[in-house]
Design an enzyme around this catalytic site. Structure first.
Site, PDB file in Angstrom:
ATOM      1  N   ASP A   1      39.158  39.718  43.441  1.00 31.59           N
ATOM      2  CA  ASP A   1      38.260  39.080  42.486  1.00 31.59           C
ATOM      3  C   ASP A   1      37.494  38.004  43.254  1.00 31.59           C
ATOM      4  O   ASP A   1      38.009  36.922  43.516  1.00 31.59           O
ATOM      5  CB  ASP A   1      39.070  38.476  41.334  1.00 31.59           C
TER       6      ASP A   1
ATOM      7  N   PHE B   1      42.801  33.292  37.604  1.00 33.68           N
ATOM      8  CA  PHE B   1      41.829  33.407  36.517  1.00 33.68           C
ATOM      9  C   PHE B   1      40.937  34.604  36.782  1.00 33.68           C
ATOM     10  O   PHE B   1      40.323  34.716  37.848  1.00 33.68           O
ATOM     11  CB  PHE B   1      40.969  32.144  36.393  1.00 33.68           C
TER      12      PHE B   1
ATOM     13  N   LYS C   1      29.070  35.322  38.985  1.00 35.93           N
ATOM     14  CA  LYS C   1      28.655  33.933  39.193  1.00 35.93           C
ATOM     15  C   LYS C   1      27.389  33.808  40.068  1.00 35.93           C
ATOM     16  O   LYS C   1      26.312  34.027  39.560  1.00 35.93           O
ATOM     17  CB  LYS C   1      29.818  33.105  39.732  1.00 35.93           C
TER      18      LYS C   1
HETATM   19  C1  LIG Z   1      34.480  32.725  36.417  1.00 37.62           C
HETATM   20  C2  LIG Z   1      35.473  33.728  36.874  1.00 37.62           C
HETATM   21  C3  LIG Z   1      35.669  34.940  36.166  1.00 37.62           C
HETATM   22  C4  LIG Z   1      35.017  35.229  34.847  1.00 37.62           C
HETATM   23  O1  LIG Z   1      33.640  35.386  34.927  1.00 37.62           O
HETATM   24  P1  LIG Z   1      32.768  35.372  33.590  1.00 37.62           P
HETATM   25  O2  LIG Z   1      31.372  35.612  34.085  1.00 37.62           O
HETATM   26  O3  LIG Z   1      32.972  34.048  32.939  1.00 37.62           O
HETATM   27  O4  LIG Z   1      33.248  36.475  32.727  1.00 37.62           O
HETATM   28  C5  LIG Z   1      36.540  35.870  36.716  1.00 37.62           C
HETATM   29  N1  LIG Z   1      37.175  35.633  37.878  1.00 37.62           N
HETATM   30  C6  LIG Z   1      37.008  34.491  38.565  1.00 37.62           C
HETATM   31  C7  LIG Z   1      37.727  34.300  39.862  1.00 37.62           C
HETATM   32  C8  LIG Z   1      36.166  33.490  38.085  1.00 37.62           C
HETATM   33  O5  LIG Z   1      36.032  32.337  38.762  1.00 37.62           O
END
Ligand SMILES: *Cc1c(COP(=O)(O)O)cnc(C)c1O
Length: 404
Positions: A224, A139, A253
């Site tokens: 990420d 994700f 986050k």
């Molecule tokens: C939550 C998340 C995202 C997306 O972040 P947003 O602030 O919702 O755009 C991207 N990568 C990972 C691993 C995430 O957990």
């Protein structure tokens, strides 16, 4: 001026219907407790999906926001500002990175990372070197590029045509990744622990293997760390738990402790491919967001907070194992630091949401990670008493589901 009364019902009337929020509406939080419109209290094992790293309304973050709110809210990137410069300096001092781009979310940080990787390959090699290798069930956010690189077709299938040149290997399958990585690859994007995909930590050697493959093919390794970063695994960033350094890393986050902010971090050499006008943002690096993030980072990047993740992890694992011995619901309990996933036994396949809904009825806020995994991502500073109370409430929720 009087405010109109709003309820959960109002959501169904006026909001675009792409969320299914809980039956109650939270109005206030303090530490790891939250209260709803009716004054009911909840233990928070979700922290706004791994965002409120220091819990709700941390006095130092409230003070940082309040102080900045009286000075300067927004000025645009036609100017720089003191809070964003301090934040970038802190991130550079604390990580592998030499350079920082500040934005507003994880998706935006990943969008910037992917665009930068494409441009870097074009600048140094050729336009044919544009392929991106990523992983099934990954994700990376909700922009079109992010859902395309993300490995969950349910998030991208309805929005084609999608950006091209993107390939997916199964997570933790180094041989499959090797088969996809070539001299046409510009970047490999990977989560050090897959979060939304089910809380799956990288297998030993997997990230190291990707680093070697990227080096061999002149591809950039992009981590990420939107979910794993800012203390979540007990290290400031999860890459620090491994013998690997990425070329680009994204953070969001917990970075703002609840104030929206994201960042893309990279080296001098890679950053040079974004020149004036290559990419941009109106709000990114906003002084309010940067002031709060700077303070959050200062507090979290200490032995006290990072070290505290370890014993809290233990507390969770022991408590969850005990619950599992009594009720036999999980086939695996896994994760890193305070990112914990409990895989449901096949008898309960697809029912993770039932457990979190039952938790809400017992006064507990928890998460899921796909249909089969109950996920916990509490504040890094959650008090021991709140862990104990939350686990007791979770066990009552489990008993409800097991009874049917
Ligand atoms: C939550 C998340 C995202 C997306 O972040 P947003 O602030 O919702 O755009 C991207 N990568 C990972 C691993 C995430 O957990």
């Amino acid at each position: 001026m009087s405010q109109r009364a709003v309820t959960r019902q109002t959501f169904d009337e006026v909001m675009v219907p792409m969320f299914a929020p809980a039956a109650f509406v939270p109005v206030r939080g303090a530490g790891s407790r939250v209260w709803d419109q009716d004054g009911r209290e909840y233990v928070d094992f979700a922290a706004g999906i791994a965002v409120n790293g220091l819990g709700h309304a941390h006095p130092d973050l409230v003070a940082a926001l309040h102080e900045q709110a009286q000075k300067l809210w927004h000025i645009s990137n036609a100017f720089t500002n003191e809070p964003v410069l301090r934040l970038a300096q802190q991130l550079v001092d604390a990580t592998f990175a030499d350079r920082v781009f500040v934005c507003n979310s994880g998706s935006e940080a990943n969008e910037a990372a992917l665009k930068l990787a494409r441009k870097y390959a074009r600048d140094h090699f050729s336009p044919e070197k544009h392929e991106i290798v990523a992983f099934s069930n990954a994700f990376h956010g909700r922009t079109l590029f992010a859902v395309s690189v993300g490995g969950q077709p349910k998030y991208s299938a309805d929005f084609g045509p999608l950006p091209g040149g993107i390939h997916h290997a199964p997570y933790n399958d180094l041989a499959a990744a090797e088969a996809l990585i070539s001299d046409k690859t510009c970047a490999v994007m990977v989560e050090p622990v897959q979060g939304e995909g089910g809380v799956i930590p990288a297998a030993p050697g997997f990230l190291e293997g990707l680093r070697a493959l990227c080096d061999k093919h002149n591809a950039l390794l992009v981590f990420d760390e939107v979910q794993t970063g800012v203390g979540r695994t007990g290290a400031l960033y999860a890459y620090m738990n491994h013998n690997v350094t990425p070329d680009i890393m994204t953070s969001a986050k917990a970075l703002g402790g609840g104030f929206p902010v994201g960042a893309m971090l990279t080296t001098d050499k890679v950053a040079a491919s974004f020149s004036v006008g290559s990419h941009g943002t109106t709000y990114g690096g906003n002084p309010l967001a940067a002031a709060v993030a700077g303070r959050a980072l200062e507090i979290i990047n200490t032995p006290e907070v990072l070290g505290g993740v370890k014993w809290r992890h233990q507390l969770f694992i022991e408590g969850l194992n005990a619950i599992n011995r009594r009720h036999g619901i999980f086939s695996a309990i896994r994760g890193s630091g305070l990112l914990i996933g409990c895989e449901l036994h096949s008898d309960y396949a697809g029912r993770a949401k039932d457990f979190s809904r039952a938790g809400e009825a017992e006064g507990l806020i928890s998460l899921i990670a796909g249909p089969n995994v109950v996920r916990f991502a509490p504040a890094l500073n959650i008090p021991e008493a709140d862990v104990t109370e939350g686990l007791a409430r979770f066990e009552r929720a489990v008993a409800r589901v097991v009874k049917g």
